[in-house]
Scaffold this motif. Structure first.
Motif, PDB file in Angstrom:
ATOM      1  N   CYS A  92       0.617  -1.683   0.043  1.00  0.00           N
ATOM      2  CA  CYS A  92       0.314   0.067   0.041  1.00  0.00           C
ATOM      3  C   CYS A  92       1.041   1.238  -0.118  1.00  0.00           C
ATOM      4  O   CYS A  92       1.167   1.578   1.208  1.00  0.00           O
ATOM      5  N   LEU A  93       0.787   1.637  -0.688  1.00  0.00           N
ATOM      6  CA  LEU A  93       1.294   3.469  -1.014  1.00  0.00           C
ATOM      7  C   LEU A  93       0.311   4.851  -1.201  1.00  0.00           C
ATOM      8  O   LEU A  93      -0.903   4.829  -1.343  1.00  0.00           O
ATOM      9  N   ASN A  98      -1.612  11.924   0.100  1.00  0.00           N
ATOM     10  CA  ASN A  98      -2.484  11.107   0.116  1.00  0.00           C
ATOM     11  C   ASN A  98      -3.542  10.540  -0.366  1.00  0.00           C
ATOM     12  O   ASN A  98      -5.121   9.830   0.666  1.00  0.00           O
ATOM     13  N   GLN A  99      -2.886  10.184  -1.473  1.00  0.00           N
ATOM     14  CA  GLN A  99      -3.786   9.146  -2.131  1.00  0.00           C
ATOM     15  C   GLN A  99      -3.288   7.907  -2.566  1.00  0.00           C
ATOM     16  O   GLN A  99      -2.395   7.730  -2.451  1.00  0.00           O
ATOM     17  N   GLN A 100      -4.316   6.607  -1.710  1.00  0.00           N
ATOM     18  CA  GLN A 100      -3.478   5.707  -1.246  1.00  0.00           C
ATOM     19  C   GLN A 100      -3.799   4.561  -3.142  1.00  0.00           C
ATOM     20  O   GLN A 100      -4.582   4.494  -3.233  1.00  0.00           O
ATOM     21  N   GLN A 101      -3.036   3.722  -3.222  1.00  0.00           N
ATOM     22  CA  GLN A 101      -3.005   2.762  -4.531  1.00  0.00           C
ATOM     23  C   GLN A 101      -2.370   1.596  -3.485  1.00  0.00           C
ATOM     24  O   GLN A 101      -1.381   1.504  -2.938  1.00  0.00           O
ATOM     25  N   ASP A 141       9.299   3.654   3.714  1.00  0.00           N
ATOM     26  CA  ASP A 141      10.217   4.314   3.236  1.00  0.00           C
ATOM     27  C   ASP A 141       9.940   4.821   1.542  1.00  0.00           C
ATOM     28  O   ASP A 141       8.693   4.883   1.869  1.00  0.00           O
ATOM     29  N   GLU A 142      10.288   6.388   1.324  1.00  0.00           N
ATOM     30  CA  GLU A 142       9.895   7.043   0.392  1.00  0.00           C
ATOM     31  C   GLU A 142      10.337   5.944  -1.168  1.00  0.00           C
ATOM     32  O   GLU A 142      11.293   5.521  -1.109  1.00  0.00           O
ATOM     33  N   VAL A 143       9.487   5.872  -2.067  1.00  0.00           N
ATOM     34  CA  VAL A 143       9.669   5.397  -3.041  1.00  0.00           C
ATOM     35  C   VAL A 143       9.566   6.633  -4.483  1.00  0.00           C
ATOM     36  O   VAL A 143       8.432   7.319  -4.071  1.00  0.00           O
ATOM     37  N   SER A 144      10.654   6.277  -5.276  1.00  0.00           N
ATOM     38  CA  SER A 144      10.283   7.554  -6.134  1.00  0.00           C
ATOM     39  C   SER A 144      10.685   7.318  -7.402  1.00  0.00           C
ATOM     40  O   SER A 144      11.746   6.191  -7.675  1.00  0.00           O
ATOM     41  N   GLN A 153       6.281  10.573  -6.038  1.00  0.00           N
ATOM     42  CA  GLN A 153       7.329   9.894  -4.912  1.00  0.00           C
ATOM     43  C   GLN A 153       6.194   9.534  -3.958  1.00  0.00           C
ATOM     44  O   GLN A 153       4.686  10.226  -4.499  1.00  0.00           O
ATOM     45  N   PHE A 154       6.148   8.273  -3.187  1.00  0.00           N
ATOM     46  CA  PHE A 154       5.553   8.029  -2.715  1.00  0.00           C
ATOM     47  C   PHE A 154       6.008   7.599  -1.263  1.00  0.00           C
ATOM     48  O   PHE A 154       7.277   6.632  -1.296  1.00  0.00           O
TER      49      PHE A 154
END
Length: 160
Positions: A92-93, A98-101, A141-144, A153-154
């Motif tokens: 879940c990102l 603040n949109q989750q996916q 963690d950050e994912v970009s 960025q997520f």
């Protein structure tokens, strides 16, 4: 959503896609070989175009068959927090709005969106840019990723 049921849902969708592609390939082949579509001059290309289409559909069908073979062999493992996100993770990102996916990281060939009730899961492969960026990450963690001129960025909220 139960990640251990997702491979079966992917296989069902791929089987539906394969059936549609095979029907389209048959129709294009019939058009290409029909006696009414024999070229009468060099500008009469309907039969040739249908033959190209049939070839493309046959290639797509073979790609789906290969994806199905990968997914039949695939068995997601329970999440190991010491290794981070790996193949088979349900992630879940959340983005900056603040949109989750929900994302399910699977083998190649199964990129699709699945719905189960009111839940939506995007299936992506480890070869996709976002899939590659998530590998080895942990909750928090950050994912970009860079897509054209945009950087997305997520944050990893949950991993199952």
């Amino acid at each position: 959503m139960d990640k251990f049921l997702l491979p079966q849902l992917v296989l069902e969708r791929l089987a539906e896609d394969l059936q549609q592609v095979e029907q389209a390939a048959r129709a294009a082949h019939e058009t290409a070989t029909h006696e009414e579509n024999i070229a009468e001059n060099k500008y009469d290309t309907l039969g040739l175009e249908a033959a190209y289409l049939a070839t493309g559909q046959a290639r797509r069908a073979e790609a789906i068959r290969q994806a199905m073979a990968h997914w039949r062999q695939f068995r997601p493992l329970p999440y190991d927090a010491s290794k981070g996100i790996q193949l088979g993770a349900l992630v879940c990102l959340v983005d900056s709005d603040n949109q989750q996916q929900q994302l399910f990281l699977g083998p190649a060939g199964g990129s699709m969106k699945l719905l189960s009730g009111d839940q939506s899961v995007q299936v992506i492969s480890c070869e996709a840019p976002l899939g590659l960026a998530m590998l080895g990450k942990f909750e928090g963690d950050e994912v970009s990723i860079q897509l054209a001129q945009n950087r997305q960025q997520f944050e990893v909220l949950r991993v199952d």
